[in-house]
Design an enzyme around this catalytic site. Structure first.
Site, mmCIF file in Angstrom:
data_model
loop_
_atom_site.group_PDB
_atom_site.id
_atom_site.type_symbol
_atom_site.label_atom_id
_atom_site.label_comp_id
_atom_site.label_asym_id
_atom_site.label_seq_id
_atom_site.Cartn_x
_atom_site.Cartn_y
_atom_site.Cartn_z
ATOM 1 N N CYS A 159 -1.912 5.203 8.270
ATOM 2 C CA CYS A 159 -1.856 4.687 9.643
ATOM 3 C C CYS A 159 -0.606 5.145 10.372
ATOM 4 C CB CYS A 159 -1.909 3.163 9.613
ATOM 5 S SG CYS A 159 -3.015 2.559 8.356
ATOM 6 N N HIS B 163 -13.459 0.195 0.328
ATOM 7 C CA HIS B 163 -13.146 1.624 0.163
ATOM 8 C C HIS B 163 -11.857 1.888 -0.605
ATOM 9 C CE1 HIS B 163 -10.112 2.620 3.425
ATOM 10 N NE2 HIS B 163 -10.483 1.422 3.821
ATOM 11 N N GLN C 241 -5.118 -3.774 -1.424
ATOM 12 C CA GLN C 241 -4.671 -2.734 -2.351
ATOM 13 C C GLN C 241 -4.779 -3.207 -3.803
ATOM 14 O OE1 GLN C 241 -4.258 0.812 -2.399
ATOM 15 N NE2 GLN C 241 -3.817 0.339 -0.284
ATOM 16 N N SER D 215 -11.154 -5.010 0.737
ATOM 17 C CA SER D 215 -11.869 -3.921 1.389
ATOM 18 C C SER D 215 -12.456 -2.988 0.341
ATOM 19 C CB SER D 215 -10.894 -3.157 2.288
ATOM 20 O OG SER D 215 -11.541 -2.046 2.859
ATOM 21 N N ASN E 208 0.792 -1.224 0.000
ATOM 22 C CA ASN E 208 0.000 0.000 0.000
ATOM 23 C C ASN E 208 0.824 1.274 0.000
ATOM 24 O OD1 ASN E 208 0.371 -1.375 2.636
ATOM 25 N ND2 ASN E 208 -0.345 0.561 3.472
HETATM 26 C C1 LIG Z 1 -6.307 -0.171 3.656
HETATM 27 C C2 LIG Z 1 -5.577 -1.446 3.873
HETATM 28 C C3 LIG Z 1 -5.962 -2.329 4.903
HETATM 29 C C4 LIG Z 1 -7.041 -1.995 5.887
HETATM 30 O O1 LIG Z 1 -8.334 -2.057 5.319
HETATM 31 P P1 LIG Z 1 -9.531 -1.352 6.084
HETATM 32 O O2 LIG Z 1 -10.737 -1.700 5.286
HETATM 33 O O3 LIG Z 1 -9.243 0.112 6.072
HETATM 34 O O4 LIG Z 1 -9.591 -1.936 7.444
HETATM 35 C C5 LIG Z 1 -5.276 -3.522 5.027
HETATM 36 N N1 LIG Z 1 -4.277 -3.832 4.187
HETATM 37 C C6 LIG Z 1 -3.893 -3.024 3.194
HETATM 38 C C7 LIG Z 1 -2.792 -3.449 2.278
HETATM 39 C C8 LIG Z 1 -4.527 -1.800 3.002
HETATM 40 O O5 LIG Z 1 -4.121 -1.001 2.017
#
Ligand SMILES: *Cc1c(COP(=O)(O)O)cnc(C)c1O
Length: 390
Positions: free
Chosen positions: A324, A201, A179, A199, A151
């Site tokens: 983060c 979003h 990602q 995920s 990411n």
């Molecule tokens: C954004 C992300 C997460 C966390 O996902 P959330 O839906 O925000 O909890 C985990 N791993 C990677 C590689 C990410 O980019």
């Protein structure tokens, strides 16, 4: 001008997704566990969404379990594999040094419970080597968890090779593909993936919803005690609007993957070429094996945070690494894993694009960023030393 160049942190929710979600608040508001028609309408939406998510991963609907996001899916996958391993007295887990904290912190917790965690090198180019995995595997290896794409720097790992090695050794293979999903084609069967996290979003769906793929035949433990939702594995009334939104988002982005990827790669290449011309700059991670749209540079003699503030004042939203870690002064663990010294890792800038960005926006960044770097360097005692060759 306002330029959103932080799509690796989160993406805008597409209009189509919002439109698909709205009726789930007002018309299809039933509880899928109810036997009446309003409940059953919601149950149909839920199962349609499951099929859509499965389809784009080449998984069966029953292999998809909805979660509250990528973090939860990572926690569930890793703890599940650890529990399966512990039953057979296997307590060795292999991962990599530049995983997301959802993975690394889960592994820290397991380490305290007596698991042995081994993190593979990712080298200067941000890539795990299959031969390193091969030699790290042991009789008591319970799990291998390696992210699909990073990411912060966007490098894409040789997942099918890693998966094949694990399958040949009968070791569970999980990949945090948060990602990657929607941005590169993924086939859980061809790539020998047992568990995969995603995920919504990160591909123009809503926040707070994601999924875990668990290959059929692999036991999956209950993660949240409660009702019979998600085949009894994760209790709690399903978040129908978000789940529907996630499925529409994945359908939309996956159908347009090639076109999006061409567009975003063109933007990303233009930016990489322009920024490479800045003295003492470096692109982090392999130039070739990367996702479309994540560009991470280090500029020597500069504090990343100062650069971010100045960019923001000009309407450019970027990041120093992951959302983060910002807020803490520690350099990114990802850049340190690439072997960058602290002082260089501090000067990092991640710009991440989606198909919603355009050439004018990238040109704007190319116009505004170099003078910012020049200005910050002119005020930096560190830069003075670098220039004197100290
Ligand atoms: C954004 C992300 C997460 C966390 O996902 P959330 O839906 O925000 O909890 C985990 N791993 C990677 C590689 C990410 O980019």
């Amino acid at each position: 001008m306002k330029v959103y160049a932080d799509n690796a942190a989160t993406t805008v929710v597409s209009k189509e997704v919002v439109n698909a979600m709205l009726p789930c608040f007002t018309k299809i508001y039933g509880n899928p566990s109810s036997v009446h028609t309003i409940g059953q309408e919601a149950a149909i939406e839920l199962e349609n969404a499951r099929s859509t998510i499965g389809k784009w991963l080449n998984a069966e609907p029953r292999e998809i379990f909805f979660t509250s996001g990528g973090t939860e899916a990572d926690n569930w996958a890793i703890q599940n594999a650890a529990a399966i391993g512990a039953k057979k007295n296997k307590r060795h887990i292999i991962s990599s040094r530049f995983e997301h904290h959802a993975v690394l912190h889960t592994l820290n917790k397991l380490e305290k419970q007596g698991f042995e965690i081994q993190l593979l090198e990712v080298y200067n180019d941000g890539l795990v080597r299959p031969e390193d995995l091969q030699s790290a595997l042991r009789e008591d290896t319970a799990l291998v968890t390696i992210m699909y794409a990073n990411n912060e720097i966007g490098t894409v790992q040789p997942i099918s090779q890693l998966g094949k090695i694990c399958r040949d050794h009968g070791v569970i293979f999980h990949t945090d593909a948060v990602q990657a999903v929607g941005h590169v084609p993924i086939d859980v069967k061809e790539e020998f993936i047992d568990l995969l996290s995603l995920s919504a979003h990160k591909f123009h769906g809503p926040k707070g919803v994601g999924a875990l793929y668990c290959r059929k035949g692999l036991p999956l433990n209950v993660f949240i005690e409660g009702g019979a939702q998600e085949r009894g594995k994760r209790g709690g009334t399903e978040n129908i609007p978000s789940i529907v939104g996630m499925a529409v988002a994945l359908e939309q982005i996956s159908r347009n993957m090639e076109r999006n990827s061409d567009k975003v790669f063109a933007l990303h290449n233009t930016l990489i070429e322009a920024l490479s011309a800045i003295p003492r700059s470096r692109l982090n991670g392999s130039r070739e094996k990367r996702l479309p749209g994540i560009v991470n540079f280090c500029f020597e003699g500069i504090e990343g945070e100062a650069m971010l503030l100045m960019l923001d004042a000009l309407g450019i939203c970027a990041s120093s690494g992951s959302a983060c870690t910002s807020g803490s002064l520690d350099p990114s663990h990802v850049l340190l894993a690439l072997g960058l010294p602290h002082e260089i890792a501090h000067g990092s800038l991640r710009m991440s694009f989606s198909e919603y960005n355009n050439k004018e926006e990238v040109d704007y960044i190319i116009e505004k960023l170099p003078p910012i770097i020049q200005r910050l360097r002119s005020m930096s005692p560190v830069w003075e030393k670098i220039e004197r060759g100290e």
